[in-house]
Write an enzyme that holds these catalytic residues in place. Structure first.
Site, PDB file in Angstrom:
ATOM      1  CB  SER B  68     -18.468 -20.144 -24.076  1.00 38.01           C
ATOM      2  OG  SER B  68     -17.428 -21.091 -24.288  1.00 38.01           O
ATOM      3  CE  LYS B  71     -14.389 -18.901 -24.228  1.00 35.54           C
ATOM      4  NZ  LYS B  71     -14.942 -20.511 -23.426  1.00 35.54           N
ATOM      5  CE1 TYR B 195     -11.852 -20.309 -20.661  1.00 34.64           C
ATOM      6  CE2 TYR B 195     -11.891 -22.795 -20.309  1.00 34.64           C
ATOM      7  CZ  TYR B 195     -11.946 -21.383 -20.888  1.00 34.64           C
ATOM      8  OH  TYR B 195     -13.122 -21.790 -21.764  1.00 34.64           O
ATOM      9  CE1 TYR B 247     -16.766 -21.187 -28.651  1.00 31.57           C
ATOM     10  CE2 TYR B 247     -19.003 -22.280 -29.239  1.00 31.57           C
ATOM     11  CZ  TYR B 247     -17.593 -21.331 -27.672  1.00 31.57           C
ATOM     12  OH  TYR B 247     -17.878 -21.506 -26.633  1.00 31.57           O
ATOM     13  CB  VAL B 265     -20.762 -25.936 -24.832  1.00 28.24           C
ATOM     14  CG1 VAL B 265     -20.057 -25.733 -26.050  1.00 28.24           C
ATOM     15  CG2 VAL B 265     -20.469 -25.968 -23.629  1.00 28.24           C
TER      16      VAL B 265
END
Lengths: 313, 313, 313, 313
Positions: B68, B71, B195, B247, B265
């Site tokens: 992530s 991102k 992605y 998160y 992660v």
């Protein structure tokens, strides 16, 4: 690092002029009858430095109902009483949902997500109340705010408190709901009595900016030099204001303004520029997320023009 | 203000030693088969300054799956393409709920809460893809990361990408769900292909710290002096990392660490100390919120010892 | 107990006349392009008894897309295949929320609440498919419906099936979401292919009323005397239709009509008066809950005038 | 159609024997202290016909706390007072979610889903209270139950009422929450006082079976021949019991038992076999959904053996 008073003065005056000229002013909070009577045309701003010097413009000497902004001070007090055991009753995460409050309480078994939503602030108030009479607890909260603001004239607006008490069913629901999970220790009406009254404290922008200085200056109350909280705790309270201080508009406030801040439905916002200044703005009209519409815009202009964002030059 | 390299070196080495000694290491992510094979005993840290100088310790030269963390880079790219029109498809508020993702999408009619949750990053990837072949879009993302890191050797781990592609049903559900609300423009499998592959980029702590420098230094890639984004955009991306980067542990990360950061992660975290340094840590074991357990602890120690919190001295 | 054909004929004709005269007709379903083209002025009704005698009025010989009504037949088939092990994958409770489908799936870890919401019917279709090619599974479903209706001319409307396939993103999201929890065994596109096609079966009111007879008469297909399901299973399917057959309007349908029933967005409703008759109505305009507006009203009048409510004389 | 007393007697005795032998008895409700003291080994059953003849077995003469079963009688009373205007305050759909009550209230702006969940029954009680003193309203409810049961000895268990009043925070939260949406007319504590007391009514299986007869026999109280409600209203109350009478186990109860029924956390269930009989069972141990474990099993056996399911022979 000393403030450039001249530069700040000129930016603050400019912003007050620009805000006066704007016709988009948001909507005055309607749900507390007393608050709905306030003239939406008002705007005030005050910037306080570590010397207690205040640069202000607009309606900066008009007292308004600080409402949820007191949640910053009650959190500070409660951390002083309970330390990190406070976090057994309240979380530290953004509520992050337009489906606020009671849904979240059901999913998380009565633990409010953070101390700056109503449920969380009620749980914090309940902790301050424990072992005291409501009148004593309320006195302690008021004296604490008077102390950090260095101003013994700060008062509770009893008409607002009475108005909230009469119309506080949603807060009663939150409180009883938490009580059903064992989160509340005191009789709900006692805790709510204290809560409704501390939300009804009235302050001017000048008073509020002065009251926030300990968060800008490492936890010290600059007028007296006394430690309110240690520097780490001041940083952590600032972090909570950044992530949770504007309900479901917290992300947007961080994105646009870039300062820790806490808003109230009375239209006030307290913002902290660590090491630089404590800032209070006030304009009664609210945006869709319940935060002062012009207050947020004024702070965005201020941080941009003065380079005060905590997220970089 | 130049880094005190000696001081940083000593703190970084200390922390690496302390992390090596800890037995609480969290749980390696199990849901992507390839990731679950990683040795949880590893820990790396790297701190990069504006001169491209890197202070590192531990397994800082071992490549790991950034997941992530990409991102942050895809958001930067997409803002370059679409500017503020991006915000029509994606929000800017913390997801703020352990009931993540798809519940929120239903309540908010297909608009993901922010670009750092999976749904939001898929929507951002879809925007980057528009008008291109998947291979081109992926190439653009990879080249952008190579550029900001000033390192053309950065690669996609194809085994991880294939593993994600095979097990990505939850992400497919999110993508089709958004498509049902008209949020996605491209065929879902194309967007997800891009992605899954950009999530599978592998980097070392050194590379990641270098790649984050533009966010620490006003939007400039320091090695080349070229502008990646303007200073305001850099601040805003930092603000989003602070409120949404971890998160449902974002509030806690801000509270403890006090820096904008983005976790993956794979166990990596990129953190930004504006004006000071870009920092990467990595340790594969995750906490309950899905963030690197030792990575967060290492960053908390680092900011405390070096006084780098953005929330005050 | 034999039907009083004369009385039923007169009531059915009356109701068809009354429905023809009404100007409130609901809204034709817009989300499947093919369905949105249907003339909302149509109304049909058919009542079938155990002798295969059909009393009908209005547009009872016009074929319409039965849509979700096939969920009754696929459930029956799947129970025949898997027996009570079916209930490991699907619940038996009303979805009971306007916040349908995917929210519920997240809270209940991928298990749909009942076989009559889309997610549940997709899970049921997946079970029927297992061990077969999609074409075979679809053939089995179609032949089963032809058998219970005693009419080999019943067909799939390929234009509707293609229309659903093109616009089925929400159903794809549901399917991938369930797959992420391990509820689906087959490739999602295979299962959805079968699902979209059986929803696209076209039937007239006459055909549909005949097809429902086994539920009215203890599980026997009266024309052939063959057992479709045992009496207990027939009762249980009826119970599920009563509690879950009309989405979030199931309570209201039970309250007003008092019969087990299953609606489809094509505007059809199959209702069962146990021991009395199997009834089909059709009118394309839907109410807010997605059920045929005039269809429900017609059934309410029918049960009132004929005393067929299962809840008492 | 007269009951075959001999056959019913034999089935009822058999079932009581079977229930006595079972070791799976569920868990006695723990959340009201008074209820948690009840011996879980008890089981009672009573079947009443239109002549007032009662066939009973087991502990059918032991009074138990009927709890939510009074919701059937308060709904009947409130419909008598307000007619269909009641439905402006309360819905008619299954709550259909293990995430009960207050979440639903937030999504649906204070309107409870149905009159048989706590929130709905509190709203119904509030309607009965309007224009009266709490004592009068409670008297009216008690007299109504005495009238339909034809038994003036039925009493409120004051110890249970006091126990509920002391521990009723969740219900207070529901009530204040509804009040915040303007659903409640009377002071919350007044309404809850009436609510807690009518839930604390104690009845034996015999008394409860007699009290339910008007729902089995077209709305008439058979002993006196007086009309309690008209036949349509009796059918509609039965329909609500079927879809909503067992919380989030309503679908399963309909599926297994096939009769309208209402359960209470005291372990009682009232079930209606329209035209056949009114049935009461009682066993204190509850299943996961909060319904009497052996009570449900006993009713399933009864309907199967006597063919009383409303869903077919």
């Amino acid at each position: 690092m000393a403030l450039d008073h001249h530069r700040v003065q000129s930016v603050v005056a400019e912003i007050a002029d620009e805000m006066r000229a704007r016709t988009d002013r948001g909507e005055v909070a309607g749900y507390i009858p007393e608050l709905s009577k306030v003239d939406p045309g008002q705007f005030g701003i005050a910037v306080a430095d570590d010397q207690g010097f205040v640069i202000a413009a607009g309606d900066s000497e008009t007292a308004f109902s600080v409402q949820s902004i007191t949640k910053v001070f009650t959190l500070t007090l409660a951390l002083g009483i309970a330390g990190d055991t406070l976090w057994r009753r309240v979380g530290r995460e953004p509520s992050g949902s337009p489906f606020n409050s009671i849904v979240q309480l059901e999913f998380e078994r009565g633990i409010p997500r953070n101390p700056f939503i109503n449920a969380g602030a009620i749980a914090v108030t309940d902790l301050i109340l424990s072992g005291h009479q409501p009148r004593e607890a309320l006195g302690e909260i008021l004296r604490f705010i008077q102390f950090v603001a260095d101003d013994p004239t700060i008062r509770i607006d009893e008409a607002v408190a009475a108005s909230e008490q009469r119309t506080g069913e949603r807060n009663r629901a939150l409180a009883y709901y938490m009580k059903s999970f064992g989160i509340m220790e005191n009789p709900v009406e006692y805790t709510l009595g204290v809560y409704f009254h501390h939300c009804a404290i009235a302050m001017t922008c000048r008073q509020l900016a002065l009251a926030g200085r300990f968060l800008a200056y490492g936890g010290r109350q600059p007028s007296t030099g006394r430690t309110v909280v240690n520097p780490e705790r001041a940083r952590r309270i600032n972090a909570l204001m950044l992530t949770c201080g504007h309900y479901d508009g917290s992300g947007d406030f961080a994105y646009r303004v870039g300062l820790p801040g806490k808003s109230g439905v009375g239209g006030g916002i307290l913002a902290i520029a660590p090491g630089q200044a404590s800032i209070a703005v006030w304009s009664p009209g609210l945006d869709a997320a319940g935060n002062s519409h012009l207050g947020r815009i004024a702070l965005e202009l201020l941080t941009k023009r003065l380079g005060w964002s905590i997220f970089g030059a």
